[in-house]
Enzyme design. Structure first.
Site, PDB file in Angstrom:
ATOM      1  N   GLU A 154      -0.699   1.515  -5.251  1.00 53.19           N
ATOM      2  CA  GLU A 154      -0.572   0.245  -4.545  1.00 53.19           C
ATOM      3  C   GLU A 154      -0.556  -0.925  -5.529  1.00 53.19           C
ATOM      4  O   GLU A 154      -1.379  -0.980  -6.440  1.00 53.19           O
ATOM      5  CB  GLU A 154      -1.766   0.072  -3.589  1.00 53.19           C
ATOM      6  CG  GLU A 154      -1.986   1.274  -2.688  1.00 53.19           C
ATOM      7  CD  GLU A 154      -3.352   1.272  -2.015  1.00 53.19           C
ATOM      8  OE1 GLU A 154      -3.879   0.175  -1.725  1.00 53.19           O
ATOM      9  OE2 GLU A 154      -3.899   2.347  -1.779  1.00 53.19           O
ATOM     10  N   HIS A 183       0.845  -1.210   0.000  1.00 54.51           N
ATOM     11  CA  HIS A 183       0.000   0.000   0.000  1.00 54.51           C
ATOM     12  C   HIS A 183       0.876   1.253   0.000  1.00 54.51           C
ATOM     13  O   HIS A 183       0.859   2.044   0.954  1.00 54.51           O
ATOM     14  CB  HIS A 183      -0.866  -0.082   1.260  1.00 54.51           C
ATOM     15  CG  HIS A 183      -2.002   0.877   1.349  1.00 54.51           C
ATOM     16  ND1 HIS A 183      -1.859   2.240   1.231  1.00 54.51           N
ATOM     17  CD2 HIS A 183      -3.315   0.659   1.565  1.00 54.51           C
ATOM     18  CE1 HIS A 183      -3.035   2.809   1.387  1.00 54.51           C
ATOM     19  NE2 HIS A 183      -3.938   1.876   1.586  1.00 54.51           N
TER      20      HIS A 183
END
Ligand SMILES: O=P(O)(O)OC[C@H]1O[C@@H](O)[C@H](O)[C@@H](O)[C@@H]1O
EC number: 5.1.3.15
Length: 282
Positions: free
Chosen positions: A257, A155
């Site tokens: 991400e 992320h």
């Protein structure tokens, strides 16, 4: 300057500093196996870390590269983004040479994870820096006797001077699920994605690399194994609702991400799954 790995404390938590070639460096926290800093030879910090981030393990650290597993976001019954962001991982390898520094951290199932997700697993996160490059690899090992499925992500919070100036290329023609607009599925018709409002998109089955340009920053981003690319910026109001973000935090970050957000990944008993994200200064 010599490359190497140092044991450090970072905001009071155990961490490792990777000293790469030409003055490059990175910091990876044992809490969450989260890369929290990546500095390139020009002295620039490339990752966003909130100055209101919490480091006591009660919530995930806001910034750097959180590891989400075995659930992406709130797409299931598990806690948001899964079970491993607030776990303390252990070191399983460190190496360095003239042109790189590398560490691997690992974690696995225990009573706490099995109470929520009844599977045996081992996760390994390897972070490697070269002069102008950060490579991240997540290895998911099924140590149990039956197959399991997971979703997840690396992320990555990329630091930008001003997100309004950012343009992300490489997503043209892909379908995305627009989580900021009722999860409708849209085909990307633009050659450059500009961020000018809340953005929360899952681009599906992306095979091309992306290029992020923002002011005088140019970053190439590539992934393998992970099918999706998620682009997230909370913008003004959602950012204000996040206790661990400063009011102007949204302006200085863009999450790009490497994710398995919408397609569950199956790992057979005894098998391994690999997903990678590479960031290169271009
Ligand atoms: O606040 P968290 O749990 O770190 O999640 C941040 C964001 O992560 C993104 O990956 C999701 O697409 C967003 O919907 C979510 O809000």
């Amino acid at each position: 300057m010599k490359t190497g790995i140092e044991d450090i404390e970072f905001h009071g938590i155990p961490a490792l500093r990777l000293l790469g070639p030409q003055g490059s460096s990175a910091v990876i926290s044992k809490l969450g196996a989260q890369v929290l800093s990546w500095i390139t030879p020009d002295g620039r910090e490339r990752l966003y870390l909130s100055d209101k981030a919490v480091f006591d393990g009660s919530v995930a650290i806001r910034g750097g590269v959180p590891v989400c597993f075995p659930q992406f976001s709130d797409r299931g019954d598990l806690p948001k983004h899964g079970l491993v962001r607030t776990r303390v991982w252990s070191e399983s390898a460190r190496r360095s040479g003239d042109d790189y520094a590398l560490v691997t951290l690992e974690t696995g199932d225990d009573d706490t994870t099995r109470a929520l997700w009844p599977h045996a697993f081992r996760l390994e996160l390897t972070a490697m820096i070269e002069a102008d490059r950060l490579d991240l690899e997540l290895c998911v090992v099924n140590t149990g006797t039956a197959a399991f499925e997971f979703t997840g992500a690396l992320h990555t919070y990329v630091r930008v001077v001003q997100v309004e100036d950012a343009a992300l290329e490489g997503l043209y023609g892909h379908d995305y699920r627009d989580a900021a607009n009722g999860n409708r599925v849209v085909n990307e018709s633009g050659t450059e994605l500009a961020v000018d409002s809340e953005t929360d998109r899952v681009y599906r089955r992306v095979r091309r690399p992306q290029l992020l340009r923002a002011g005088n920053l140019s970053l190439g981003i590539q992934q393998q194994g992970f099918p999706d690319v998620v682009v997230w910026n909370p913008w003004v109001e959602k950012c204000a609702a996040l206790a661990d973000m400063p009011a102007d935090g949204w302006r200085h970050m863009l999450c790009i991400e490497a994710a398995a957000a919408d397609d569950r990944q199956e790992v057979a008993a005894g098998d391994e799954w690999y997903g990678r994200q590479t960031l290169v200064v271009v």
